[in-house]
Design an enzyme around this catalytic site. Sequence first.
Site, short mmCIF file in Angstrom:
data_model
loop_
_atom_site.label_atom_id
_atom_site.label_comp_id
_atom_site.label_asym_id
_atom_site.label_seq_id
_atom_site.Cartn_x
_atom_site.Cartn_y
_atom_site.Cartn_z
N HIS A 111 0.86 -1.19 0.00
CA HIS A 111 0.00 0.00 0.00
C HIS A 111 0.90 1.24 0.00
O HIS A 111 1.85 1.30 0.78
CB HIS A 111 -0.89 -0.02 1.25
CG HIS A 111 -1.87 1.10 1.30
ND1 HIS A 111 -3.02 1.11 0.53
CD2 HIS A 111 -1.86 2.27 1.98
CE1 HIS A 111 -3.69 2.23 0.76
NE2 HIS A 111 -3.01 2.94 1.63
N GLU A 181 8.62 1.51 -2.46
CA GLU A 181 7.83 0.28 -2.65
C GLU A 181 8.68 -0.80 -3.31
O GLU A 181 8.63 -1.97 -2.94
CB GLU A 181 6.62 0.55 -3.56
CG GLU A 181 5.56 1.42 -2.92
CD GLU A 181 4.34 1.56 -3.82
OE1 GLU A 181 3.85 0.54 -4.35
OE2 GLU A 181 3.87 2.70 -4.01
#
Length: 208
Positions: A111, A181
């Site tokens: 996320h 990420e």
Amino acid sequence: MKKLNLVAFASGGGTNLQAIIDNIEAGKVNARIKAVISNNSKAFCLERARKHNIPAIHLSHKMFATPDEFDDKLLSVLKENEVDFVILAGYMKILSPRVIKAYKNKILNIHPGLLPHFGGKGMYGIHVHEAVLKSGMKVSGVTVHLVDEIYDHGPIVLQKCVPVEDHDTPESLAQRVLKVEHQLYSEAIQLFAEDKIEIRDNKAHFKR
Ligand code: GRF
């Protein structure tokens, strides 16, 4: 150390998928991606899979008469591939409770924000970064978590902060977050490959 069998689900460009593929090929993640599944036949993530000789599977609810038939197919692909972990990498569909239950604590998601804030329904992609900027927070970040039946809710495995800068737009923040990420997802998968994580009280703990 066990080499993990992964199946990745993605709907879009798949830069997270690419980072995981690259880190596996570089020997930084002890895993193999057995297949990439996308609900979107034209998604570039499928192209990325093919380039690395990974089976690229288009699987959409629209191809089945009922949600249960879709799940039957999905579960059979996971079983055939002896999957240890399902990797959600920008998958825009929700997995059913049946699939989540069958792979409890075996489905990972990434996320682009610091859960439990800036998560939940409608909080994906650029919407997360817009909300962060609107809030005035000086940090955002990345969360890798296990998936349970509640949206953006399961045990958090790893998080990393990313600074919010004064001149940021949602797009510039998204880019800075995305870079993190690309590292953090692989790190989280490697922790499981090294068997360093245990789930207790619905939380992920580092084993001593
Ligand atoms: C990422 O920002 C990820 O956090 C979110 O969806 C996006 C996917 O990007 N779940 P990509 O397809 O991996 O480039």
